[in-house]
Design a protein around this motif. Sequence first.
Motif, short mmCIF file in Angstrom:
data_model
loop_
_atom_site.label_atom_id
_atom_site.label_comp_id
_atom_site.label_asym_id
_atom_site.label_seq_id
_atom_site.Cartn_x
_atom_site.Cartn_y
_atom_site.Cartn_z
N MET A 87 -11.05 8.83 6.95
CA MET A 87 -11.99 7.93 7.60
C MET A 87 -12.21 6.68 6.75
N VAL A 88 -12.28 6.86 5.44
CA VAL A 88 -12.40 5.71 4.53
C VAL A 88 -11.19 4.79 4.68
N ALA A 89 -10.00 5.40 4.77
CA ALA A 89 -8.78 4.61 4.94
C ALA A 89 -8.84 3.78 6.21
N LEU A 90 -9.26 4.40 7.30
CA LEU A 90 -9.30 3.70 8.59
C LEU A 90 -10.34 2.58 8.58
N LEU A 91 -11.50 2.85 8.02
CA LEU A 91 -12.57 1.84 8.00
C LEU A 91 -12.21 0.65 7.13
N PRO A 202 7.06 5.82 2.72
CA PRO A 202 7.83 6.67 1.81
C PRO A 202 6.98 7.49 0.84
N ILE A 203 5.66 7.41 0.96
CA ILE A 203 4.76 8.13 0.07
C ILE A 203 4.25 9.37 0.77
N GLY A 204 4.28 10.51 0.09
CA GLY A 204 3.85 11.77 0.68
C GLY A 204 2.35 11.86 0.88
N GLY A 205 1.94 12.77 1.77
CA GLY A 205 0.52 12.93 2.09
C GLY A 205 -0.34 13.31 0.91
N ALA A 206 0.23 14.05 -0.07
CA ALA A 206 -0.54 14.47 -1.24
C ALA A 206 -0.97 13.29 -2.09
N ASP A 207 -0.22 12.19 -2.02
CA ASP A 207 -0.54 11.01 -2.82
C ASP A 207 -1.35 9.97 -2.04
N MET A 208 -1.73 10.30 -0.80
CA MET A 208 -2.46 9.34 0.02
C MET A 208 -3.80 8.91 -0.56
N PRO A 209 -4.56 9.80 -1.23
CA PRO A 209 -5.83 9.32 -1.83
C PRO A 209 -5.62 8.18 -2.81
N VAL A 210 -4.52 8.23 -3.58
CA VAL A 210 -4.22 7.13 -4.51
C VAL A 210 -3.90 5.86 -3.73
N VAL A 211 -3.10 6.01 -2.66
CA VAL A 211 -2.75 4.86 -1.82
C VAL A 211 -4.00 4.25 -1.21
N ILE A 212 -4.90 5.11 -0.75
CA ILE A 212 -6.14 4.63 -0.14
C ILE A 212 -6.98 3.85 -1.14
N SER A 213 -7.02 4.31 -2.39
CA SER A 213 -7.76 3.59 -3.42
C SER A 213 -7.20 2.18 -3.62
N VAL A 214 -5.86 2.08 -3.64
CA VAL A 214 -5.22 0.77 -3.79
C VAL A 214 -5.53 -0.11 -2.59
N LEU A 215 -5.41 0.45 -1.39
CA LEU A 215 -5.66 -0.33 -0.17
C LEU A 215 -7.13 -0.75 -0.08
N ASN A 216 -8.03 0.09 -0.58
CA ASN A 216 -9.44 -0.28 -0.60
C ASN A 216 -9.66 -1.52 -1.48
N SER A 217 -8.96 -1.56 -2.62
CA SER A 217 -9.08 -2.75 -3.47
C SER A 217 -8.48 -3.96 -2.78
N TYR A 218 -7.43 -3.74 -1.98
CA TYR A 218 -6.84 -4.85 -1.21
C TYR A 218 -7.86 -5.41 -0.21
#
Length: 231
Positions: A87-91, A202-218
């Motif tokens: 939900m954080v990712a989507l928002l 190309p990034i697996g679901g287990a690493d999505m929280p890290v991706v979300i953190s980066v995208l949040n900073s974006y």
Amino acid sequence: MNVDFIINFSYIISSILFAFGLKFLGSPVSARRGNLLSAAGMLLAVLVTLLSKEIISFQWILLGLTIGSAAGIFVAFRAAMTQMPEMVALLHGCGGLASVFVDWSAYHTHAHAFTLLTVVSLYLSIIIGGITFTGSVIAWGKLSERLPGRPLLFIGQRWINILVLAAVVICGIIFIPHPEQYSIFLIIFGLSLLLGVLLVIPIGGADMPVVISVLNSYSGLVACTTGFVIN
């Protein structure tokens, strides 16, 4: 009392609330308090801005506020605590897209008066905002299992990423000296949306929280650059 002093003082208070909010978010015990302080700081900043600037029409602002609040309440009550990361990712993806729409509106209205700083800020906003939106949607899909959680790979993927990134840079070189070229603006936006997808699949679901953190900073970066676009 001087109106400008009241406005500036309110912004200082808003910044202090943000600072304490971020501090309290560092601990699970005080995170709720930090969230409320940060929200109060944002509310104060928005209210002061709306009251101190010449607003053409409050009707559209109230309409958007009503629709957004209703959607937020609906989503908050339906989402389980285990669904918070997606939900954080989507928002935050929606926040990036909102910034792009603000940039787009400013581009339509004031493109003829843009300075070099404004055009560069617009260019960066569109790129970062597009990547944030589609990247966040992909992250949301992987975490919610609406998309395959495994890394999605294909032949020549790295080269395609490089070509898309090179195309974004070339379009920027063309666009920045001549911002009136609307078609180039649209191409940059389209490429940034594509780049967001290509960078996250190309990034697996287990690493999505890290991706979300980066995208949040974006999403924070695109809000920053949007501030330069609208002065």
